[in-house]
Write a protein that holds these residues in place. Structure first.
Motif, mmCIF file in Angstrom:
data_model
loop_
_atom_site.group_PDB
_atom_site.id
_atom_site.type_symbol
_atom_site.label_atom_id
_atom_site.label_comp_id
_atom_site.label_asym_id
_atom_site.label_seq_id
_atom_site.Cartn_x
_atom_site.Cartn_y
_atom_site.Cartn_z
ATOM 1 N N LEU A 112 -27.787 33.448 41.700
ATOM 2 C CA LEU A 112 -29.202 33.783 41.573
ATOM 3 C C LEU A 112 -30.031 32.544 41.278
ATOM 4 C CD1 LEU A 112 -29.015 37.104 39.523
ATOM 5 C CD2 LEU A 112 -29.771 36.838 41.895
ATOM 6 N N THR A 113 -29.511 31.687 40.420
ATOM 7 C CA THR A 113 -30.213 30.454 40.093
ATOM 8 C C THR A 113 -30.433 29.619 41.342
ATOM 9 O OG1 THR A 113 -29.341 30.459 37.837
ATOM 10 C CG2 THR A 113 -30.105 28.344 38.701
ATOM 11 N N LYS A 114 -29.405 29.459 42.161
ATOM 12 C CA LYS A 114 -29.547 28.685 43.397
ATOM 13 C C LYS A 114 -30.521 29.343 44.374
ATOM 14 C CE LYS A 114 -26.571 26.290 45.291
ATOM 15 N NZ LYS A 114 -25.805 25.167 45.694
ATOM 16 N N THR A 115 -30.630 30.671 44.324
ATOM 17 C CA THR A 115 -31.557 31.384 45.200
ATOM 18 C C THR A 115 -33.004 31.207 44.748
ATOM 19 O OG1 THR A 115 -29.891 33.038 45.745
ATOM 20 C CG2 THR A 115 -32.185 33.678 46.079
ATOM 21 N N PHE A 116 -33.269 31.280 43.449
ATOM 22 C CA PHE A 116 -34.636 31.285 42.938
ATOM 23 C C PHE A 116 -35.209 29.898 42.648
ATOM 24 C CE2 PHE A 116 -33.720 35.730 41.154
ATOM 25 C CZ PHE A 116 -34.162 36.323 42.319
ATOM 26 N N ALA A 117 -34.368 28.914 42.411
ATOM 27 C CA ALA A 117 -34.838 27.565 42.078
ATOM 28 C C ALA A 117 -34.830 26.688 43.331
ATOM 29 C CB ALA A 117 -33.934 26.959 41.009
ATOM 30 N N LEU A 127 -22.388 15.646 23.277
ATOM 31 C CA LEU A 127 -22.254 16.869 22.487
ATOM 32 C C LEU A 127 -22.485 18.160 23.257
ATOM 33 C CD1 LEU A 127 -24.181 15.696 19.299
ATOM 34 C CD2 LEU A 127 -21.704 15.727 19.663
ATOM 35 N N THR A 128 -23.120 18.083 24.418
ATOM 36 C CA THR A 128 -23.529 19.313 25.097
ATOM 37 C C THR A 128 -23.284 19.256 26.602
ATOM 38 O OG1 THR A 128 -25.767 18.438 25.231
ATOM 39 C CG2 THR A 128 -25.317 20.002 23.450
ATOM 40 N N LYS A 129 -23.172 20.455 27.181
ATOM 41 C CA LYS A 129 -23.104 20.638 28.633
ATOM 42 C C LYS A 129 -24.398 21.341 29.027
ATOM 43 C CE LYS A 129 -20.893 24.137 30.047
ATOM 44 N NZ LYS A 129 -19.728 24.757 29.495
ATOM 45 N N HIS A 130 -25.057 20.860 30.072
ATOM 46 C CA HIS A 130 -26.356 21.385 30.497
ATOM 47 C C HIS A 130 -26.281 21.886 31.932
ATOM 48 C CE1 HIS A 130 -28.722 19.285 27.257
ATOM 49 N NE2 HIS A 130 -27.560 18.654 27.202
ATOM 50 N N VAL A 131 -26.951 23.006 32.196
ATOM 51 C CA VAL A 131 -27.216 23.460 33.555
ATOM 52 C C VAL A 131 -28.728 23.545 33.660
ATOM 53 C CG1 VAL A 131 -26.949 25.301 35.247
ATOM 54 C CG2 VAL A 131 -25.066 24.764 33.697
ATOM 55 N N TRP A 132 -29.291 23.004 34.727
ATOM 56 C CA TRP A 132 -30.742 22.988 34.875
ATOM 57 C C TRP A 132 -31.146 23.508 36.245
ATOM 58 C CZ3 TRP A 132 -32.571 20.135 38.886
ATOM 59 C CH2 TRP A 132 -31.734 19.135 39.382
ATOM 60 N N ALA A 133 -32.390 23.961 36.317
ATOM 61 C CA ALA A 133 -32.969 24.454 37.559
ATOM 62 C C ALA A 133 -34.439 24.067 37.580
ATOM 63 C CB ALA A 133 -32.826 25.972 37.647
ATOM 64 N N SER A 134 -34.931 23.651 38.753
ATOM 65 C CA SER A 134 -36.344 23.273 38.839
ATOM 66 C C SER A 134 -37.100 24.197 39.788
ATOM 67 C CB SER A 134 -36.496 21.808 39.256
ATOM 68 O OG SER A 134 -36.071 21.616 40.590
ATOM 69 N N PHE A 135 -38.412 24.295 39.524
ATOM 70 C CA PHE A 135 -39.297 25.205 40.233
ATOM 71 C C PHE A 135 -40.606 24.487 40.529
ATOM 72 C CE2 PHE A 135 -36.535 27.394 37.384
ATOM 73 C CZ PHE A 135 -36.106 28.514 38.074
#
Length: 137
Positions: A112-117, A127-135
């Protein structure tokens, strides 16, 4: 399964808002606060908010379900783009798209993320793992 491409979002992006989530019950508040933040920083359309709310909910749900708390959601702006960056503290797992999973079996959040972004990626810090999406804003 296929992996997202490892790429950090625009490093010069400005942080607009940040939320910390410890439970699924906080997702409703996240969506409401996200709507207000989008209204404040763009000529918000319902379509933009709807797409971003679905993605924020899906990515935060994945982080809460599969990652280590707390989950952090950040709204960023770079030029004419809004970026959602969702982080958890589990560095041992990689985000993967469940491309061949049947409907109803779960695991469709990244699809869904790949469809909407317009762009999606992931990266790790110490310290962290990130997933991001741009619009587009």
């Amino acid at each position: 399964m296929s992996a997202l491409r490892p790429l950090a979002p625009h490093p010069e992006a400005a942080e607009l808002r940040r939320w910390k989530l410890d439970s699924f019950g906080e997702l409703r508040d996240l969506r409401a606060a996200l709507r207000e933040a989008i209204k404040h920083h763009t000529d918000e359309t319902d379509d933009l908010f709807d797409r971003m709310a679905v993605v924020a909910t899906e990515l935060a749900t994945n982080a809460l379900r599969h990652g280590l708390p707390p989950t952090e959601v950040v709204l960023l702006r770079h030029d004419e783009r809004l970026i959602l960056d969702v982080a958890d503290h589990d560095l041992g797992t990689l985000p993967e798209i469940a491309a061949d999973r049947p409907l109803g079996a779960g695991g469709l959040g990244l699809q869904l993320t790949k469809t909407f972004a317009i762009d999606v990626g992931w990266y790790r810090t110490d310290l962290t793992k990130h997933v991001w999406a741009s619009f587009p804003s």
